[in-house]
Scaffold this active site. Structure first.
Site, PDB file in Angstrom:
ATOM      1  N   HIS A 195      12.038 -27.094  -1.799  1.00 30.89           N
ATOM      2  CA  HIS A 195      13.226 -26.950  -1.686  1.00 30.89           C
ATOM      3  C   HIS A 195      13.882 -26.187  -2.629  1.00 30.89           C
ATOM      4  CE1 HIS A 195      12.189 -30.470   0.725  1.00 30.89           C
ATOM      5  NE2 HIS A 195      13.048 -29.729   1.874  1.00 30.89           N
ATOM      6  N   HIS A 196      15.044 -25.299  -2.293  1.00 28.85           N
ATOM      7  CA  HIS A 196      15.956 -24.514  -3.418  1.00 28.85           C
ATOM      8  C   HIS A 196      16.748 -25.471  -4.186  1.00 28.85           C
ATOM      9  CE1 HIS A 196      19.833 -22.004  -4.283  1.00 28.85           C
ATOM     10  NE2 HIS A 196      18.699 -21.841  -5.227  1.00 28.85           N
ATOM     11  N   GLY A 197      16.573 -25.115  -5.583  1.00 28.16           N
ATOM     12  CA  GLY A 197      17.277 -26.059  -6.678  1.00 28.16           C
ATOM     13  C   GLY A 197      18.581 -25.566  -6.669  1.00 28.16           C
ATOM     14  N   THR A 246      20.270 -22.107   1.223  1.00 28.97           N
ATOM     15  CA  THR A 246      20.613 -21.110  -0.025  1.00 28.97           C
ATOM     16  C   THR A 246      19.264 -20.522  -0.732  1.00 28.97           C
ATOM     17  OG1 THR A 246      20.926 -23.128  -1.252  1.00 28.97           O
ATOM     18  CG2 THR A 246      22.843 -22.371  -0.214  1.00 28.97           C
TER      19      THR A 246
END
Ligand code: TV1
Ligand code: CA
Ligand code: ZN
Length: 393
Positions: free
Chosen positions: A183-185, A215
């Site tokens: 997942h995006h941080g 995002t």
């Protein structure tokens, strides 16, 4: 078989707390804190505790958490009570303050203790790095990268990474944050959006409409206003389903190598979310334990103070394999440990195969289709290379 020994002139510290691991998000919730117990049990069975400094993480204090989080949010988090009936995906009642109490971020017994122990481990690790008492500090109970200043998000309530990096910044002029969770941080990126003292780079599955949090596009690189010091200091590597070890290794080494060259960090914080492994319950990639571990190996070779955080990881047996292998890389004993799991342990049946490195066929039956054409990966490398022309340490 020779014993695992302490690396000479090199210190690895290991920060965990069994009290954190006993918490439950709910029966069907993918986040299982006991995966930390499973990981530790495998790490200890290999004898690695003898090669590290082992610490029981303390709970972070309210003041420490308030370095990043708003006091309104912390006060609420400290007083909310668990709901009598756990929610499920079908039972979403959006009467939520601070995004608490939905299906992703349920209110459970001991929630505040769970959060402060996770952040306490991350902070202990950061302090060991600041005082040069560790070369690599490991906090597998941390890595909760989605939490915001005043909002829970995606299984994360307190952003232990942000709190730990704020501690690093008291001693280190520049910190590089790297995130290999699937997942995006987003929470860490947002927290350091306006500073040029932290560069963030996240590798993730990107599909704005169908994959959380949506995002992290290639051209999301920080504030658009060039006057803002944070401009160009966010790197995003959006990927598709099925990426392989070989492709990921090429991307990681090229991109991280170039960032280190330009930005010249004085410390590295690496989030090792294990949901980027093949066979993860939520993930979509085809990474094996070797490919995931290669990222840790590459960072270690940079010869900079390093913190390893945990993060996602929803197939506990594979999480335990990855974080065990990565602990061995930190120590430098990866060549010495047996690829066969240690015999006669009560948890052995959890692992199904008795190897640390199951093949894709063993993990998945049939590997997931790779939707990452080589051309697209080249374009990503080119974009990042051009972006880095605007970065100067
Ligand atoms: C309860 C029970 C909660 C079963 C959540 C998967 C569940 C998910 C569940 C789930 C699930 C998500 C969203 C949709 C936002 C929602 C630790 C509008 C089978 C770092 C967080 C993913 C990842 C959140 C955290 C995501 C981390 N996916 N079953 N929930 N909505 N949430 O998509 O990066 O790994 O899936
Ligand atoms: Ca990521
Ligand atoms: Zn994740």
């Amino acid at each position: 078989e020779s014993a695992i020994t302490r690396p000479k002139g090199y210190t690895v510290s290991f920060h965990c707390n069994p009290d954190m691991e006993k918490h439950h998000f709910g029966m069907t919730h993918p986040m299982k804190p006991w995966r930390l117990t499973l990981s530790k049990s495998l790490i200890y069975s290999y004898g690695m505790s003898f090669a590290m400094d082992n610490y029981i993480a303390r709970a972070a204090t309210y003041e420490e958490l308030a370095d990043f989080h708003s006091t309104d949010y912390l006060d609420f988090l400290g007083t909310v009570l668990p709901e009598p009936v756990p929610r499920d995906l079908e039972n979403q009642n959006p009467d939520l303050r601070f995004n608490l109490g939905g299906s992703d971020c349920p209110l459970f017994e001991g929630l505040y203790d769970y959060c402060s122990l996770s952040a306490g481990g991350a902070l202990d690790a950061a302090r060991k790095i600041c005082y040069k008492q560790s070369d690599i500090a490991i906090a597998w109970g941390g890595g909760l990268h989605h939490a915001k200043k005043a909002e829970a998000s995606g299984f994360c309530y307190i952003n232990d990474i942000v709190v730990a990096i704020l501690q690093l910044l008291r001693f280190h002029p520049r910190v590089l944050y790297i995130d290999i969770d699937v997942h995006h941080g987003d929470g860490v990126e947002e927290a350091f959006f306006s500073t040029d003292r932290v560069m963030t780079v996240s590798f993730h599955k990107y599909d704005p409409n169908n994959f959380f949090p949506g995002t992290g596009a290639l051209d999301d690189n920080g504030p658009k206003n060039e006057q803002n010091p944070g401009a160009h200091h966010a790197v995003n590597v959006p990927l598709n389903d099925g990426i392989t070890d070989e492709q990921y290794d090429m991307l990681f080494n090229t991109i991280v190598g170039r960032i280190v060259e330009r930005f010249r960090p004085t410390a590295i914080a690496l989030q090792c979310g294990a949901d980027s492994l093949a066979g993860d319950r939520l993930g979509r990639f085809n990474l094996q334990v070797q490919g995931h571990g290669a990222c840790v190996e590459f960072c270690k070779k940079m010869n900079l103070p390093l913190i390893l955080f945990g993060g996602g990881g929803y197939t506990p047996r594979n999480v335990a394999r990855a974080w065990t292998y990565e602990t061995s890389i930190a120590i430098g004993c990866q060549e010495k440990i047996s690829p066969m799991l240690p015999q006669h342990a009560p948890w052995r049946q959890q692992f199904r195969q008795d190897t640390l490195f199951p093949t894709l066929e063993q993990i998945l039956g049939e590997p997931r289709q790779n939707r990452n054409p080589q051309k697209r990966l080249q374009d990503i490398v080119q974009h990042v290379t051009e972006q880095l022309r605007f970065v100067q340490a």
